[in-house]
Design a protein around this motif. Structure first.
Motif, PDB file in Angstrom:
ATOM      1  N   HIS A   1      45.839 -11.620  22.213  1.00  0.00           N
ATOM      2  CA  HIS A   1      47.094 -11.857  22.487  1.00  0.00           C
ATOM      3  C   HIS A   1      47.553  -9.968  23.389  1.00  0.00           C
ATOM      4  CE1 HIS A   1      46.256  -9.998  17.966  1.00  0.00           C
ATOM      5  NE2 HIS A   1      47.693  -9.527  18.025  1.00  0.00           N
ATOM      6  N   GLU A   2      46.932  -9.718  22.614  1.00  0.00           N
ATOM      7  CA  GLU A   2      47.486  -7.644  23.397  1.00  0.00           C
ATOM      8  C   GLU A   2      47.763  -7.543  24.266  1.00  0.00           C
ATOM      9  OE1 GLU A   2      46.364  -5.680  18.787  1.00  0.00           O
ATOM     10  OE2 GLU A   2      44.800  -5.982  20.327  1.00  0.00           O
ATOM     11  N   ARG A   3      46.832  -8.642  25.108  1.00  0.00           N
ATOM     12  CA  ARG A   3      46.155  -7.865  26.488  1.00  0.00           C
ATOM     13  C   ARG A   3      47.452  -8.829  27.963  1.00  0.00           C
ATOM     14  NH1 ARG A   3      40.738  -8.691  24.931  1.00  0.00           N
ATOM     15  NH2 ARG A   3      40.753 -10.884  26.085  1.00  0.00           N
ATOM     16  N   LYS A   4      48.114  -7.521  28.150  1.00  0.00           N
ATOM     17  CA  LYS A   4      49.271  -7.993  29.504  1.00  0.00           C
ATOM     18  C   LYS A   4      49.099  -7.783  30.230  1.00  0.00           C
ATOM     19  CE  LYS A   4      51.662  -8.595  25.375  1.00  0.00           C
ATOM     20  NZ  LYS A   4      51.792 -10.343  25.177  1.00  0.00           N
TER      21      LYS A   4
ATOM     22  N   ILE B   1      31.782   7.457  21.654  1.00  0.00           N
ATOM     23  CA  ILE B   1      31.427   5.768  21.867  1.00  0.00           C
ATOM     24  C   ILE B   1      33.369   5.402  21.202  1.00  0.00           C
ATOM     25  CG2 ILE B   1      30.981   6.412  18.938  1.00  0.00           C
ATOM     26  CD1 ILE B   1      28.738   4.025  20.555  1.00  0.00           C
ATOM     27  N   THR B   2      33.291   6.070  20.107  1.00  0.00           N
ATOM     28  CA  THR B   2      35.178   5.586  19.225  1.00  0.00           C
ATOM     29  C   THR B   2      36.415   5.399  20.628  1.00  0.00           C
ATOM     30  OG1 THR B   2      35.571   7.701  18.715  1.00  0.00           O
ATOM     31  CG2 THR B   2      34.559   6.255  17.082  1.00  0.00           C
ATOM     32  N   ASN B   3      36.108   6.600  21.423  1.00  0.00           N
ATOM     33  CA  ASN B   3      36.785   6.388  22.924  1.00  0.00           C
ATOM     34  C   ASN B   3      36.737   5.262  23.370  1.00  0.00           C
ATOM     35  OD1 ASN B   3      39.208   7.478  23.876  1.00  0.00           O
ATOM     36  ND2 ASN B   3      37.496   8.319  25.775  1.00  0.00           N
ATOM     37  N   ASP B   4      35.833   4.895  23.676  1.00  0.00           N
ATOM     38  CA  ASP B   4      34.907   3.542  24.441  1.00  0.00           C
ATOM     39  C   ASP B   4      35.636   2.973  24.000  1.00  0.00           C
ATOM     40  OD1 ASP B   4      34.193   4.274  26.841  1.00  0.00           O
ATOM     41  OD2 ASP B   4      32.079   5.091  26.339  1.00  0.00           O
ATOM     42  N   PHE B   5      35.879   2.251  22.376  1.00  0.00           N
ATOM     43  CA  PHE B   5      35.424   1.473  21.870  1.00  0.00           C
ATOM     44  C   PHE B   5      37.402   1.021  21.806  1.00  0.00           C
ATOM     45  CE2 PHE B   5      30.835   1.203  19.804  1.00  0.00           C
ATOM     46  CZ  PHE B   5      31.058   0.844  21.278  1.00  0.00           C
ATOM     47  N   SER B   6      38.638   2.061  22.072  1.00  0.00           N
ATOM     48  CA  SER B   6      39.221   1.603  21.167  1.00  0.00           C
ATOM     49  C   SER B   6      40.820   1.496  22.567  1.00  0.00           C
ATOM     50  CB  SER B   6      40.228   3.475  21.420  1.00  0.00           C
ATOM     51  OG  SER B   6      39.633   4.453  22.875  1.00  0.00           O
ATOM     52  N   ARG B   7      39.518   0.970  23.914  1.00  0.00           N
ATOM     53  CA  ARG B   7      40.246   0.685  24.562  1.00  0.00           C
ATOM     54  C   ARG B   7      40.095  -0.781  24.969  1.00  0.00           C
ATOM     55  NH1 ARG B   7      36.661   4.344  27.717  1.00  0.00           N
ATOM     56  NH2 ARG B   7      37.668   6.203  28.401  1.00  0.00           N
ATOM     57  N   LEU B   8      39.146  -1.523  23.701  1.00  0.00           N
ATOM     58  CA  LEU B   8      38.927  -2.659  23.196  1.00  0.00           C
ATOM     59  C   LEU B   8      40.704  -3.486  23.277  1.00  0.00           C
ATOM     60  CD1 LEU B   8      35.654  -3.089  21.866  1.00  0.00           C
ATOM     61  CD2 LEU B   8      35.968  -3.821  24.187  1.00  0.00           C
ATOM     62  N   THR B   9      41.395  -4.739  23.760  1.00  0.00           N
ATOM     63  CA  THR B   9      42.297  -5.462  22.612  1.00  0.00           C
ATOM     64  C   THR B   9      41.726  -6.703  22.748  1.00  0.00           C
ATOM     65  OG1 THR B   9      42.988  -5.815  25.095  1.00  0.00           O
ATOM     66  CG2 THR B   9      43.617  -3.779  24.008  1.00  0.00           C
ATOM     67  N   LEU B  10      42.658  -7.657  21.369  1.00  0.00           N
ATOM     68  CA  LEU B  10      42.471  -8.875  21.446  1.00  0.00           C
ATOM     69  C   LEU B  10      42.928  -9.496  22.559  1.00  0.00           C
ATOM     70  CD1 LEU B  10      43.324  -8.174  17.381  1.00  0.00           C
ATOM     71  CD2 LEU B  10      40.470  -8.608  19.049  1.00  0.00           C
TER      72      LEU B  10
ATOM     73  N   TYR C   1      32.075 -14.334  15.218  1.00  0.00           N
ATOM     74  CA  TYR C   1      31.380 -14.415  16.333  1.00  0.00           C
ATOM     75  C   TYR C   1      32.636 -15.152  17.445  1.00  0.00           C
ATOM     76  CZ  TYR C   1      27.157 -12.077  16.147  1.00  0.00           C
ATOM     77  OH  TYR C   1      25.856 -11.581  16.569  1.00  0.00           O
ATOM     78  N   HIS C   2      32.998 -16.316  16.945  1.00  0.00           N
ATOM     79  CA  HIS C   2      34.386 -16.793  17.291  1.00  0.00           C
ATOM     80  C   HIS C   2      35.724 -16.442  17.282  1.00  0.00           C
ATOM     81  CE1 HIS C   2      30.350 -18.987  17.438  1.00  0.00           C
ATOM     82  NE2 HIS C   2      31.067 -19.671  18.933  1.00  0.00           N
ATOM     83  N   THR C   3      35.751 -15.441  16.962  1.00  0.00           N
ATOM     84  CA  THR C   3      37.412 -15.321  16.588  1.00  0.00           C
ATOM     85  C   THR C   3      38.232 -14.017  17.309  1.00  0.00           C
ATOM     86  OG1 THR C   3      39.289 -14.465  13.829  1.00  0.00           O
ATOM     87  CG2 THR C   3      37.232 -13.415  14.848  1.00  0.00           C
ATOM     88  N   ASP C   4      39.152 -14.777  17.341  1.00  0.00           N
ATOM     89  CA  ASP C   4      40.462 -13.837  18.734  1.00  0.00           C
ATOM     90  C   ASP C   4      41.388 -13.246  17.249  1.00  0.00           C
ATOM     91  OD1 ASP C   4      39.063 -14.108  21.001  1.00  0.00           O
ATOM     92  OD2 ASP C   4      40.162 -16.117  21.126  1.00  0.00           O
ATOM     93  N   LYS C   5      41.166 -13.101  16.016  1.00  0.00           N
ATOM     94  CA  LYS C   5      42.067 -12.691  14.993  1.00  0.00           C
ATOM     95  C   LYS C   5      41.894 -11.255  15.082  1.00  0.00           C
ATOM     96  CE  LYS C   5      43.151 -17.571  13.306  1.00  0.00           C
ATOM     97  NZ  LYS C   5      43.114 -17.768  12.131  1.00  0.00           N
TER      98      LYS C   5
ATOM     99  N   VAL D   1      39.363  -2.428  31.471  1.00  0.00           N
ATOM    100  CA  VAL D   1      38.820  -3.255  30.176  1.00  0.00           C
ATOM    101  C   VAL D   1      39.459  -4.654  30.410  1.00  0.00           C
ATOM    102  CG1 VAL D   1      38.684  -2.570  28.530  1.00  0.00           C
ATOM    103  CG2 VAL D   1      37.968  -0.936  29.613  1.00  0.00           C
ATOM    104  N   ALA D   2      40.841  -4.506  30.297  1.00  0.00           N
ATOM    105  CA  ALA D   2      41.462  -5.969  30.009  1.00  0.00           C
ATOM    106  C   ALA D   2      40.893  -6.966  30.432  1.00  0.00           C
ATOM    107  CB  ALA D   2      42.345  -6.230  29.842  1.00  0.00           C
TER     108      ALA D   2
END
Length: 718
Positions: free
Chosen positions: A215-218, A204-213, A571-575, A244-245
Motif C-alpha cells: 500500500h506504500e508503493r506508487k 545492509i540496513t540501507n539496502d533493506f530500508s528501500r523495501l516498502t509495503l 510469511y503471507h501478510t502485507d501488513k 526496488v518497488a
C-alpha cells in the motif's frame, strides 16, 4: 479549621484507648494525621512489634496516593471515555467498512502511544539507571546516542560510533539472550548494551530500508506504458526506488503463482525457485525487459503480466524436469535453454489492447543475453555504490561470514535494533546451537519429527515479548489458520521421512522398526493416539496473533504448532515487514548432540540426530527470505567451537551474491572501541595513540583477539 480539629482531637484521644474505641471517635473526622499503629489492649509492646509488620499499616504520603491515582485510575477512566466517544462517532457512520477503518486507526494510535512511551506496566516505574559518564564532546565522538534511537538516520560519518540502549529497549529486543558472546564478554562487566555502527551494518540496513509495503508503493504502470524505451531505461529501471518497488511487485506475483499450484506440481515449482538466486534472477530479467516493446505493455498490465510469468516459468520448469536439474542459480538453466518464445495475446491487455497490432505476437526472449550480466541480477548504480560488492540479496537476505571475532554477531544486533526501530516483526535465534546442543527433552512424533516442547515454549515466550505490540494488532487470517499439525508440518506437504531403499547398504530407511520390542510399540502407539490433535482443535477461533502465542505458552505440547501457525501468517501478510535473524547458522549443517539408534547406520551421523529432523529447526532452516511476502532473512556463521575452520557460503550451498564477508575492525573503529570501553567502565585503562596502534598491530582489530590480550596476556605475572 485544621487547627481546630487538631486541638479537639488532642483533647479527646486517650493514648490507652483500644483500637475500636479510637476508630469510633475518629470516624467523624474527615481529616486526621494518625501515621502509626494503635496497640490493642492486653498486648505488650514487644509482642506488638514482633507480631505485626509496621510498614504495612503506615499511611502513605499524599503524593504517593496522587501518583497511584494518575497512573492507575485516570488511564482507565480515559480509556472508558475514549471508547464511549468512539462508539458514538461510529454510530454516525453508515458504512461498515469505514467503521472498521476508524476502529483500526484507534487501535494503531493506542499501540503507537504505548510503544513510544514504553509503559506497559502501570506500576510506579523504577528509578532509571543513568549512564555513569558525562556526555562531553569527547565522549560524543565515540557514542552517537544513549537512548537507543537514530539508527534509521545513520550515515557513513557515524561508522565506529556506538549506540547505547536503555534497559527497556534491551529487554524487548533480546528478552532471552544476546547474539554471540556479547553477554559474557561485555554486558556482565558494564551492565550496558551498546552496538557499534559498522560499515557492514550500515550497508545492509540501507539496502533493506528501500523495501516498502504494497500500500506504500506508487508505481504508475500506465505512465510507463506511454514511455519510450530509452525513457523507461533511464527514468524507471535506473532509479533505485522505482526499481526496488517494481522488483517487489513482480516478486509478490511470482510467490502467488507458486503458491497457487497444487500437489506434486507445487513441490516441483518450489524446487525450481527454492534458491533465491533463481527467484531473483527470474524477476530481474522481467524488469530489464520493461525497456522493450511489445513485452513492456504486457508487463505493465497485471493480468497480462501473470500470463508472461506463467509462460516463462513453465519453460524453465520443463528444462529442469528434462535435464533433472536441482538449480542453485539461473546459469544452470540458461546453459540448457538460450531462447524462450512467449505468446503475447492482444486480448490480455484489456483497455490497452490498441497498443499491440497483432492478435498474437511471438516474442523471443533471449536468456543468453543475460548470462553474463551481473549473474542475471542487475541493479541500479546507486544501489551498487552503497551496498556490498556483488551483493544481490536486497529482496531476500544475507549471510554474514568471516573469521572468529570480527563482529558478525554485533552487526546482526545492529540490524535487529534497526528493524525494531522501524516497527518490523523480528524473529531472532540468538544461538542456533541451542536447538541441537542436546540439553533439552525431546520426543519423536509419529511422522518422525522431533518435538522440543520446553524449548518451543520458552522460544515462543521470548518471541511474544519482543513483538507484543504487533502481535496484539494483527488479525488472524482464518484462510491460513488450522492447516498445521502438532509437529509444524502443513497439510499437503510431502512426507518428512519417506521409506526409501539404500542401495549401498541393501536396506530400507525404516528397518530400525524391526528392533523395537512389542511393549515399546504399544506404549508409542498409545502416546501417538493421545497426541493426534492440533492447535486449531483447541483454539478454533483466535482473533489476534497474540491469542495463538498465548495459547502455545499455556500449552507447551502445542507450542511448536502455535509458532508454525504464526510463522505461516507472517510469511503471507502485507501488513508489516519481517526480519528473521539467525546467529550461528552453520551449526544447523552438522549433526546434533542428540543421540538416537535410528541413525547408527549412517557413517556421517554416527547415531546423532540431524538438525533438520527437529521441528523448530526445519521451520527456520531454509534460506528462503525471497518467499516471505514482505521480509528478509539474515544469518551469520560461527566458529566459536570449531578450531581452525572457516565456513564459507559455498559449504552450505549458498550463492556468493547473497553473502558478505566481514573483516576485522579498521584502526579508527578500533580506537572508538577502546574509548567506549573506557567510558562505560569496561576497563580503566586509557591508551595513548602509540599504544593504540601497537595493540591494533597485535590484534589486527579482531574483537576476540583483543579480549584475550586484555583479559589474559596483559594480566599474567612472569
Amino acid at each position: 479549621m485544621r487547627q481546630h480539629l487538631m486541638n479537639e482531637a488532642s483533647n479527646i484521644i486517650n493514648p490507652v484507648m483500644d483500637a475500636g474505641k479510637l476508630r469510633t471517635i475518629t470516624s467523624g473526622y474527615k481529616r486526621h494525621s494518625i501515621r502509626r499503629l494503635i496497640r490493642p489492649l492486653g498486648m505488650d509492646s514487644a509482642t506488638f512489634k514482633r507480631g505485626m509488620d509496621l510498614s504495612g499499616g503506615v499511611r502513605k504520603n499524599v503524593s504517593d496516593y496522587f501518583f497511584i491515582y494518575t497512573r492507575q485510575v485516570l488511564p482507565k477512566i480515559e480509556d472508558r471515555i475514549e471508547l464511549q466517544l468512539l462508539e458514538k462517532f461510529k454510530e454516525r457512520i453508515g458504512n461498515n467498512m469505514e467503521r472498521k477503518e476508524v476502529t483500526q486507526a484507534y487501535l494503531n494510535r493506542k499501540d503507537n502511544l504505548a510503544k513510544s512511551e514504553d509503559n506497559i506496566d502501570m506500576n510506579p516505574p523504577e528509578k532509571p539507571k543513568v549512564l555513569p559518564i558525562n556526555l562531553t564532546a569527547d565522549v560524543r565522538r565515540s557514542i552517537a546516542s544513549v537512548e537507543g534511537n537514530g539508527l534509521s538516520h545513520h550515515t557513513f560519518e557515524d561508522i565506529g560510533r556506538y549506540v547505547l540502549f536503555p534497559p527497556a529497549h534491551q529487554k524487548r529486543m533480546f528478552p532471552g539472550a544476546f547474539f554471540g558472546n556479547y553477554q559474557k564478554d561485555e554486558f556482565y562487566r558494564t551492565n550496558h548494551f551498546g552496538v557499534m555502527v559498522r560499515e557492514e551494518g550500515l550497508r545492509i540496513t540501507n539496502d533493506f530500508s528501500r523495501l516498502t509495503l504494497p500500500h506504500e508503493r506508487k508505481i504508475d504502470y500506465e505512465q510507463i506504458l506511454q514511455c519510450q524505451n530509452s525513457e523507461v531505461n533511464e527514468e524507471v529501471i535506473k532509479d533505485e526506488q522505482k526499481f526496488v518497488a517494481i522488483q517487489q511487485d513482480f516478486s509478490l506475483e511470482l510467490i502467488e503463482y507458486i503458491n497457487a499450484k497444487q500437489g506434486e506440481e507445487k513441490f516441483s515449482y518450489q524446487k525450481l525457485f527454492q534458491s533465491p538466486a533463481v527467484f531473483d534472477s527470474f524477476v530481474s530479467i522481467l524488469i530489464k525487459e520493461l525497456k522493450k516493446k511489445p513485452i513492456r505493455y504486457h508487463l505493465c498490465v497485471k493480468e497480462a503480466r501473470i500470463k508472461v510469468i506463467d509462460q516463462l516459468a513453465k519453460a524453465l520448469h520443463q528444462i529442469m524436469i528434462e535435464k533433472q536439474l536441482n538449480p542453485q542459480n539461473m546459469t544452470e538453466i540458461i546453459d540448457n535453454v538460450k531462447l524462450v518464445t512467449l505468446d503475447l495475446n492482444r486480448a490480455d491487455l484489456g483497455k490497452y489492447h490498441e497498443l499491440q497490432v497483432n492478435e498474437v505476437h511471438q516474442y523471443k526472449l533471449y536468456l543468453s543475453g543475460y548470462h553474463k550480466i551481473c549473474y542475471q541480477q542487475w541493479r541500479p548504480e546507486d544501489m551498487r555504490r552503497v551496498s556490498f560488492e556483488k551483493f544481490k540479496g536486497n529482496n531476500s537476505g544475507c549471510l554474514l561470514w568471516g573469521p572468529r571475532g570480527v563482529g558478525k554477531s554485533q552487526i546482526l544486533s545492529y540490524a535487529t535494533a534497526w528493524a525494531h526501530e522501524n516497527k518490523w516483526m523480528v524473529i531472532t535465534v540468538p544461538r542456533c546451537e541451542m536447538f541441537t546442543d542436546g540439553t533439552d527433552e525431546i520426543f519423536r512424533a509419529e511422522n518422525g519429527m522431533y518435538l522440543q516442547k520446553n524449548l518451543a515454549k520458552n522460544y515462543l515466550y521470548n518471541f511474544r515479548k519482543s513483538n507484543e505490540l504487533l502481535l496484539r494488532t494483527i488479525d488472524v487470517d482464518m484462510s491460513l489458520y488450522g492447516k498445521i499439525d502438532m509437529t509444524g508440518l502443513k497439510d499437503g506437504d510431502p512426507e518428512p521421512f519417506p521409506r526409501v531403499w539404500n542401495e549401498e547398504r541393501q536396506q530400507w530407511s525404516d528397518d530400525w522398526k524391526e528392533f523395537l520390542y512389542d511393549a515399546e510399540i504399544k506404549i508409542l502407539q498409545q502416546e501417538y493416539e493421545d497426541l493426534r490433535y492440533r492447535c486449531a482443535d483447541r483454539l478454533p477461533d483466535p482473533k489476534k496473533l497474540i491469542d495463538i502465542a498465548d495459547f502455545g505458552i499455556q500449552n507447551p505440547e502445542l507450542a511448536t504448532n502455535c509458532f508454525r501457525e504464526i510463522l505461516e501468517q507472517i510469511y503471507h501478510t502485507d501488513k508489516f515487514h519481517t526480519l528473521i535473524a539467525l546467529d550461528g547458522y552453520n551449526d544447523w549443517f552438522k549433526p546434533s548432540d542428540y543421540q538416537s539408534f535410528r541413525y547408527d547406520n549412517s557413517p556421517i551421523l554416527k547415531g546423532r540426530i540431524p538438525p533438520q529432523d527437529f521441528s523448530l529447526v526445519r521451520m527456520l532452516m531454509k534460506f528462503d527470505g525471497h518467499m516471505i511476502r514482505n521480509g528478509v532473512k539474515i544469518a551469520t556463521t560461527t566458529h566459536y567451537r570449531q578450531f581452525r575452520h572457516l565456513c564459507t557460503p559455498e559449504m552450505i550451498n549458498l550463492q556468493p551474491t547473497y553473502a558478505a564477508k566481514v573483516e576485522n575492525l579498521a584502526l579508527n573503529d578500533f580506537r572508538m572501541m577502546l574509548n567506549y570501553y573506557h567510558f562505560t567502565k569496561w576497563m580503566d585503562d586509557i591508551y595513548q595513540e602509540h599504544e593504540v596502534e601497537s595493540l591494533y598491530m597485535e590484534t589486527q582489530g579482531n574483537w576476540t583477539a583483543f579480549h584475550e590480550t586484555y583479559n589474559r596476556y596483559q594480566r599474567l605475572h612472569y
